[in-house]
Design an enzyme around this catalytic site. Structure first.
Site, mmCIF file in Angstrom:
data_model
loop_
_atom_site.group_PDB
_atom_site.id
_atom_site.type_symbol
_atom_site.label_atom_id
_atom_site.label_comp_id
_atom_site.label_asym_id
_atom_site.label_seq_id
_atom_site.Cartn_x
_atom_site.Cartn_y
_atom_site.Cartn_z
ATOM 1 N N HIS A 47 38.525 37.873 43.282
ATOM 2 C CA HIS A 47 39.909 37.487 43.563
ATOM 3 C C HIS A 47 40.087 36.024 43.138
ATOM 4 O O HIS A 47 40.209 35.128 43.961
ATOM 5 C CB HIS A 47 40.203 37.683 45.059
ATOM 6 C CG HIS A 47 41.658 37.762 45.414
ATOM 7 N ND1 HIS A 47 42.225 38.850 46.063
ATOM 8 C CD2 HIS A 47 42.671 36.899 45.241
ATOM 9 C CE1 HIS A 47 43.516 38.636 46.265
ATOM 10 N NE2 HIS A 47 43.808 37.446 45.777
ATOM 11 N N ARG A 91 41.123 44.729 53.772
ATOM 12 C CA ARG A 91 40.776 44.377 52.391
ATOM 13 C C ARG A 91 40.358 42.912 52.350
ATOM 14 O O ARG A 91 41.127 42.033 52.754
ATOM 15 C CB ARG A 91 41.980 44.617 51.478
ATOM 16 C CG ARG A 91 41.726 44.176 50.073
ATOM 17 C CD ARG A 91 42.881 44.454 49.118
ATOM 18 N NE ARG A 91 42.531 43.911 47.819
ATOM 19 C CZ ARG A 91 43.317 43.132 47.091
ATOM 20 N NH1 ARG A 91 44.536 42.833 47.495
ATOM 21 N NH2 ARG A 91 42.904 42.656 45.942
ATOM 22 N N GLU A 113 48.539 45.204 48.411
ATOM 23 C CA GLU A 113 49.251 44.057 48.973
ATOM 24 C C GLU A 113 50.737 44.341 49.000
ATOM 25 O O GLU A 113 51.299 44.844 48.028
ATOM 26 C CB GLU A 113 49.050 42.798 48.125
ATOM 27 C CG GLU A 113 47.711 42.131 48.251
ATOM 28 C CD GLU A 113 47.603 40.862 47.408
ATOM 29 O OE1 GLU A 113 48.620 40.153 47.249
ATOM 30 O OE2 GLU A 113 46.500 40.606 46.902
ATOM 31 N N TYR A 125 55.621 43.189 45.627
ATOM 32 C CA TYR A 125 56.377 42.319 46.545
ATOM 33 C C TYR A 125 57.869 42.289 46.252
ATOM 34 O O TYR A 125 58.681 42.253 47.162
ATOM 35 C CB TYR A 125 55.882 40.861 46.423
ATOM 36 C CG TYR A 125 54.506 40.596 46.978
ATOM 37 C CD1 TYR A 125 53.360 40.817 46.210
ATOM 38 C CD2 TYR A 125 54.338 40.091 48.259
ATOM 39 C CE1 TYR A 125 52.094 40.540 46.706
ATOM 40 C CE2 TYR A 125 53.073 39.810 48.765
ATOM 41 C CZ TYR A 125 51.958 40.041 47.984
ATOM 42 O OH TYR A 125 50.705 39.769 48.479
ATOM 43 N N GLU A 150 44.694 41.340 40.224
ATOM 44 C CA GLU A 150 45.822 40.784 39.459
ATOM 45 C C GLU A 150 45.422 40.070 38.158
ATOM 46 O O GLU A 150 45.597 38.845 38.030
ATOM 47 C CB GLU A 150 46.657 39.842 40.333
ATOM 48 C CG GLU A 150 47.310 40.532 41.500
ATOM 49 C CD GLU A 150 48.491 39.751 42.086
ATOM 50 O OE1 GLU A 150 48.608 38.554 41.803
ATOM 51 O OE2 GLU A 150 49.287 40.351 42.821
ATOM 52 N N ASN A 169 49.714 45.920 43.815
ATOM 53 C CA ASN A 169 50.317 44.840 44.598
ATOM 54 C C ASN A 169 51.805 44.839 44.288
ATOM 55 O O ASN A 169 52.201 44.766 43.123
ATOM 56 C CB ASN A 169 49.732 43.472 44.214
ATOM 57 C CG ASN A 169 48.342 43.274 44.784
ATOM 58 O OD1 ASN A 169 47.814 44.119 45.499
ATOM 59 N ND2 ASN A 169 47.736 42.148 44.458
#
Ligand code: NOJ
Length: 498
Positions: free
Chosen positions: A144, A99, A395, A330, A189, A328
């Site tokens: 991005h 990506r 991600e 985390y 995002e 994404n």
């Protein structure tokens, strides 16, 4: 054999298969495992061969003190010059996909489509061809965080005209590069981009009351949907790719037993604000968030909600503008309700407070807590909220200070992948791909080069920016080769030669 033994055997067999299926650590056929980067964070060459300045160039040059180590992405990992080496590394690790993002001002230096920088197009063509030659599927993010500075002079994401500017840019990308791309992510995002209009942490670093960020969000939703429809109407039949958006959704856990409703509100405020208009059955912003921001706005004396209303036409146009859900993920939060007193504002516009459980281990980034079960929670929330859309994890990763023997990163990735597989096999979440952030150590925005996410080390003190595989890269290589998480068999033992 007596009939009852025969049936007992069959039942035993079925139960064993059921247990295996439930505890499966094998990736399904066709599942994509890869890694990622973004243009501003790795490319460097900020003003080379016709590239125009982006808001991150401007932000870091004009306000170096907003980045902890006063660094910038002028050179970064120098992937503009070293992309071939990067492709070799990806090939060495054996990834299914890579990506990357395109730099809007490298393609359109002044933001508009009247002047295309051929060098930018050719640069990305070389990368896309190089990846294909090695059988690596490119997953391309159009945006991005690094739009042309000139557009920011005109308000950037707070000017509704950006919907058209982004549409023109997207059309050029589809026309010039689309035949080489099967997976397109429009925007990465949104909520983090819009932080750039709510304070000085992210570019452009403008604090525009508590309004700028919501106008930004709305324009992003419109820009995404417009790009999606352009692809759908003008390019899909020929190019046959998939288009989605990438949304950051952390796990949410109630702080006390009374906080289950608050947990949902927390999810709706962070993830739902972008996901609901696109992926839910009815579209539009989540009701609870509309109500709370609306009530706050009224109490503050505004004539209308700070979260601008979406017209019926836009609601319908945005709804369903996806082929997949780009996630994404985390970390996680504890969520607690903050009771509203009569005449006072809803806390933080949503009425919930987010915190961390002190028991959760922390990565080098203070916001990144290790909570693997939060990954399964998030995937299940997406499954139940939006009728189980196909999800590509765009991600997931861990930050440290750059160790080559990065055992903590391996533990993190292993435990998160396990949680994802559990969500897939036990709960039926439709996850189709998984992407480690990041291939390289890179410019971590306002944290500069102080927090490292790479599975490959980059020496930023050396002008040649030499790369070195970390232990996690070799671990990932074994996982991809075995196509299972554990036990990893059929794969050569990990050897680290440095
Ligand atoms: C999400 C962003 O997309 C990426 O640019 C950033 O480096 C990682 N999170 C880690 O913070």
């Amino acid at each position: 054999m007596e009939l009852r033994y025969f049936f007992a055997l069959i039942i035993l067999n079925l139960s064993i298969e059921w247990v295996i299926a439930r505890n499966n650590h094998t990736f399904p056929d066709g599942f994509l495992i890869g890694t990622a980067s973004s243009a501003y964070q790795v490319e460097g060459a900020w003003n080379t061969n016709g590239k125009g300045p982006s808001i991150w160039d401007n932000f870091t040059h004009e306000h170096p003190y907003f980045v902890v180590d006063r660094s910038n992405g002028d050179v970064a990992a120098d992937s503009y010059h070293k992309y071939n080496e990067d492709i070799d590394l990806l090939n060495e690790i054996g990834v299914d996909h890579y990506r990357l993002s395109l730099s809007w001002p490298r393609i359109l230096p002044n933001g508009f489509s009247n002047r295309i920088n051929r060098d930018g197009i050719d640069y990305y063509k070389r990368i896309l061809n190089g990846l294909r030659e090695k059988n690596i599927e490119p997953v391309v993010t159009l945006y991005h965080w690094d739009h042309p500075q000139i557009l920011e002079e005109m308000g950037g994401w707070t000017n509704e005209l950006i919907v058209e500017w982004f549409a023109d840019y997207s059309r050029i990308v589809f026309r010039e590069l689309g035949d080489k791309i099967k997976y397109i992510a429009t925007i990465n995002e949104p909520i983090m981009i819009c932080e750039g209009y709510a304070g000085t942490e992210k570019a452009p670093g403008k604090k525009i009351l508590d309004i700028g960020k919501y106008i930004c969000l709305q324009n992003i939703l419109k820009a995404h949907a417009t790009a999606y429809h352009i692809y759908d109407e003008e390019f899909r039949a020929k190019q046959g790719g998939k288009v989605g958006i990438v949304i950051p959704c952390p796990g949410m856990f109630p702080k006390t037993e009374q906080d289950t409703e608050a947990t949902d509100t927390g999810y709706q405020y962070i993830c739902g604000l972008v996901a609901h208009p696109i992926y839910s059955k009815n579209g539009d912003y989540p009701e609870v968030i509309k109500t709370r921001i609306g009530e706050n706005s009224k109490l503050q004396g505004y004539a209308a909600s700070r979260l601008p209303e979406l017209s019926q036409r836009w609601i319908q146009y945005i709804k369903g503008s996806y082929d997949y859900f780009g996630l994404n993920h985390y970390s996680s939060f504890l969520v607690e309700a903050v009771p509203k007193k009569n005449g006072s504002l809803w806390y933080n516009d949503c009425g919930v407070k987010l915190s961390f459980d002190p028991k959760w281990p922390t990565a080098a980034s203070s916001w990144l807590k290790v909570v693997p079960e939060g990954f399964a929670w998030t995937l299940n929330k997406i499954r139940t909220e939006y009728e189980n859309p196909p999800v590509y994890v765009m991600e997931n990763g861990y930050s440290d200070t750059g160790e080559l023997q990065d055992h903590k990163r391996i533990d993190y990735l292993q435990s998160y992948m396990k949680s994802m597989l559990k969500a897939m096999y036990q709960d039926g979440c439709d996850v189709r791909g998984y992407t480690v952030w990041s291939i390289l150590d890179n410019f971590e925005w306002e944290r500069g080069y102080t927090e490292k996410f790479g599975i490959v080390n980059v020496d930023f003190n050396d002008t040649n920016r030499p790369r070195k595989l970390k232990l996690s890269a070799l671990w990932l290589k074994n996982v991809i080769r075995a196509r299972r998480l554990e036990p990893i068999i059929d794969a050569a033992p990990i050897v680290l030669s440095l």
